[in-house]
Structure formats: C-alpha cells, structure tokens
Design an enzyme around this catalytic site. Sequence first.
Site, mmCIF file in Angstrom:
data_model
loop_
_atom_site.group_PDB
_atom_site.id
_atom_site.type_symbol
_atom_site.label_atom_id
_atom_site.label_comp_id
_atom_site.label_asym_id
_atom_site.label_seq_id
_atom_site.Cartn_x
_atom_site.Cartn_y
_atom_site.Cartn_z
ATOM 1 N N CYS A 1 0.797 -1.220 0.000
ATOM 2 C CA CYS A 1 0.000 0.000 0.000
ATOM 3 C C CYS A 1 0.835 1.278 0.000
ATOM 4 O O CYS A 1 0.269 2.374 -0.025
ATOM 5 C CB CYS A 1 -0.958 -0.015 1.186
ATOM 6 S SG CYS A 1 -2.166 -1.353 1.076
ATOM 7 N N HIS B 1 -9.842 2.812 -0.141
ATOM 8 C CA HIS B 1 -8.430 2.437 -0.118
ATOM 9 C C HIS B 1 -8.123 1.598 -1.349
ATOM 10 O O HIS B 1 -8.466 0.417 -1.416
ATOM 11 C CB HIS B 1 -8.136 1.652 1.160
ATOM 12 C CG HIS B 1 -6.687 1.379 1.413
ATOM 13 N ND1 HIS B 1 -5.697 1.672 0.487
ATOM 14 C CD2 HIS B 1 -6.045 0.824 2.484
ATOM 15 C CE1 HIS B 1 -4.529 1.310 0.983
ATOM 16 N NE2 HIS B 1 -4.714 0.800 2.191
ATOM 17 N N HIS C 1 -2.386 8.525 5.895
ATOM 18 C CA HIS C 1 -2.770 7.236 5.323
ATOM 19 C C HIS C 1 -4.218 6.947 5.723
ATOM 20 O O HIS C 1 -5.030 6.570 4.881
ATOM 21 C CB HIS C 1 -1.834 6.137 5.821
ATOM 22 C CG HIS C 1 -2.098 4.798 5.221
ATOM 23 N ND1 HIS C 1 -1.863 4.510 3.899
ATOM 24 C CD2 HIS C 1 -2.605 3.658 5.762
ATOM 25 C CE1 HIS C 1 -2.205 3.260 3.648
ATOM 26 N NE2 HIS C 1 -2.662 2.723 4.766
ATOM 27 N N PHE D 1 1.139 -3.286 4.297
ATOM 28 C CA PHE D 1 1.425 -4.627 4.789
ATOM 29 C C PHE D 1 2.874 -4.983 4.487
ATOM 30 O O PHE D 1 3.424 -4.623 3.448
ATOM 31 C CB PHE D 1 0.502 -5.644 4.123
ATOM 32 C CG PHE D 1 -0.892 -5.670 4.678
ATOM 33 C CD1 PHE D 1 -1.260 -4.891 5.757
ATOM 34 C CD2 PHE D 1 -1.852 -6.501 4.118
ATOM 35 C CE1 PHE D 1 -2.542 -4.912 6.279
ATOM 36 C CE2 PHE D 1 -3.154 -6.548 4.624
ATOM 37 C CZ PHE D 1 -3.493 -5.752 5.702
ATOM 38 N N GLU E 1 -0.516 5.948 13.258
ATOM 39 C CA GLU E 1 -0.211 7.213 12.580
ATOM 40 C C GLU E 1 -0.230 8.391 13.526
ATOM 41 O O GLU E 1 0.640 9.268 13.473
ATOM 42 C CB GLU E 1 -1.240 7.461 11.478
ATOM 43 C CG GLU E 1 -0.828 6.981 10.128
ATOM 44 C CD GLU E 1 -1.716 7.557 9.060
ATOM 45 O OE1 GLU E 1 -1.265 8.460 8.341
ATOM 46 O OE2 GLU E 1 -2.861 7.091 8.944
ATOM 47 N N LYS F 1 -9.291 8.764 2.214
ATOM 48 C CA LYS F 1 -9.886 7.427 2.110
ATOM 49 C C LYS F 1 -11.304 7.412 2.634
ATOM 50 O O LYS F 1 -12.086 6.517 2.309
ATOM 51 C CB LYS F 1 -9.027 6.398 2.849
ATOM 52 C CG LYS F 1 -7.679 6.100 2.200
ATOM 53 C CD LYS F 1 -6.948 5.009 2.952
ATOM 54 C CE LYS F 1 -5.582 4.715 2.340
ATOM 55 N NZ LYS F 1 -4.607 5.800 2.583
#
Length: 423
Positions: A170, A347, A310, A406, A321, A342
């Site tokens: 990502c 996403h 993010h 990930f 975050e 998002k």
Amino acid sequence: MTGRRVAITGIGVLAPGGIGAKNFWNLLSEGRTSTRGITFFDPSSFRSRVAAEIDFDPEEHGLSPQEIRRMDRAAQLAVVATREAVADSGIVLAELDPYRTGVTIGSAVGATTGLDQEYRVVSDGGRLDLVDHRYAVPHLYNHFVPSSFAAEVAWAVGAEGPSTVVSTGCTSGLDSVGHAVDIIREGTADVMIAGSSDAPISPITVACFDAIKATTSRNDDPEHASRPFDGTRNGFVLGEGSAVFVLEELESAKRRGAHIYAEIAGYASRCNAFHMTGLRPDGAEMAEAIGVALDEARMSPDSIDYINAHGSGTKQNDRHETAAFKRSLGDHAYRTPVSSIKSMVGHSLGAIGSIEIAASALAMENHVVPPTANLHTPDPECDLDYVPITAREWRTDTVLTVGSGFGGFQSAMVLARPDRSIA
C-alpha cells in the site's frame, strides 16, 4: 546525486466519484463520499460488501477495442491517467529525448481483475480442476507480469528511458514517485511519468481481506462506511483508481513556462521488520521516515502546513499514525490539520499513495484542506485536528503525505512550493 530539484507539472487522476483531476478535487473539497455496495459482482457471500468503484468506460476515455482487449483494468486506468497528466503538463512528447524520458508505475496487486476474470473462464466457473487454456484471452501473459503496466504507459508516451514497476504493497504509489524523483535527481532522466494504479475489487481480493477482517462490515450504510480516526471505525473500504504525474527537473520546467503544482522536496521509506500486517503502536518507523524526508527537504517539523494521512480506518493504523505524527512533529502535530481522503474514495491499495499525492498537490494549489468525511465520534487515542466533515480554507505551502503498507512499509513525502527559501 546531482542535487537537481524535481517538480510536478502534470496530474492525471481516475478515482471513485471523480474521473479527471478537476472532478476528483471537487469531490474532495465538497466532502462527498463515493463508497457504495459492490456492483462489479455478486458480493452476497462476503463479510464486507462495500467498495469505492469507478464508473469507468474505457471506450469513452479513448481506448481502442484492441487496447481494451489487451489491458487489465488497472493498466487501462493508468494509461488514461497518463494521457490526462501529459495534456495537463503542456509538455510536447515529440520534443523530448526518448532515452531521457522514463516511467515508474506502482501497483500492489497487479492485474487482479483480469486474472480473476480469466480464471473463471478457463475453469468454467471454477468447476474444472484442470483448466482449459484455449479459452483465455491471447494476452493473458501480460496479466501475469506487472511490468506490463509500465510498458503500456511507456508505449503511450514514447518513453525509452528507465521503466519500472514498484510493488511495495500500500505504499507503492508513494514509492514509485519517490523512485522517479531519485532517477531525475541522479541525472539518468529529465522527465518521468510516475504514479500508480490498482483495480482490486474482485472476489479473490475481497475474500482475502475478509479472512483477516481488515475491511469494514458496515454493509447497511455504505456511504458512511469509511470512518478514519472515528471512534466507531471498524476497517477500511476497498477501492480502485490511478494517479499519474509528469515530473520534470525544476529549472527545465521553469524555462519552458510550465505550471508547477509543487516540488517534491523530500522522500523516505522505512520498514518495521515486525509483522506482515501488524503495526507497533508507537509509530517509530513512520516517524523515522517523516524525519528523513524533512531532512532531505531541509525543513523543520514546524514547516508542515497540512498532513495527508494514510488514514485507512483500521483501529491499529489510525493509532499508529497519530503516534507517528506526534513523535516526528512534536507539539506542532497538535497545530497541524490532518485528514484522510480514504473516507471519500476508499483504499485503492497500491494506487492510493499517488492519489493522495494528487490530493496534496491540489490542496496546495487551492489552499484548501480536504476533510475527513464521516468523522463524528472522537476517539480519545486519536486526538489531533482531523478536519472532520467539512473542507477548510488553509494556507498550505508545505504538505506531508504518508503511507503504511502490509509487510511493515512506512513511507513519507514532503511537497513544497518551489519558491520557498532553502537552508
């Protein structure tokens, strides 16, 4: 490195609810959401049945029947975004040295849509253990090789310089652009077409995220299902999309009178070497990436005017975050607006980093911070200024945009106005 500076001079975006950079920005600045129940296939057997889909007709956007037949949906999105970025930049491709023009495209899951569709065909809907290859499309090999994305974009612009696919989960969309910046800085190329694309809304992808319960189960309210930083958040909404940029050496862009959206002033990536999907709550690795990106940009933490987060909407990511911003920016984190787009466009895995770069550049262009939609219930563990519900007019000369993926990947990029003073 030569010390060359790199500018964004063209932007192309295909995102849920906003095809084209102008429509994309209108969606964000108005705080509209584009999440809905999945329509691409029957999702009734899945735990999470919501997504952020693009109403995209490749023929309407100038792709020929042969191109449509040859390319996976994600490649189609990338080529259409590329055409918009090139047109937006005003650059004349025929005047470029093809060997000094390169391509970097990011993707997390490659040609997932095409592979899923073709498996259903060659296996007769999954009934055949031994598939019949004769029913596959002639260009199936391209779906297996993600490098075909970069090849398609390179063919579209006549680029014969460095051509690369970056796949770091990502953070791919951030890392592909960061890699392109390095190529220009080192002097290997003068112009890079850089961005990312993913079209993962398919049964196999939905099943994978169902298995680890990463996606939301809020199927009764798709429009408000993506809730980054909200106390009631319960997972992300899968999306799709592409954003592509024309990047140029700054002085060359100035000489040709190009419109400059932003300079990419700093970039860094780190890995937590910790867990495939888990995150440490202290945000140390993301904070490290932010610090290195700021150092490269020769900026202090209090230079940041806005953070494009993010903000996936998972419990652990949003805590992680928030801790990273406090750790890297100190008290300035509390004075800096933060938001997650998002909440509006979902996403899109490897594509979202580039889509968020586009949002950051357009925020600078308009001096408006897009909101975090659907943020109604404050989470005590997420106690920064997340710009809930409504966009905010805000002097935005420097933006920090970050990504988390990930595998433990943590990336950060600093965009700035090129006329700023440099220490």
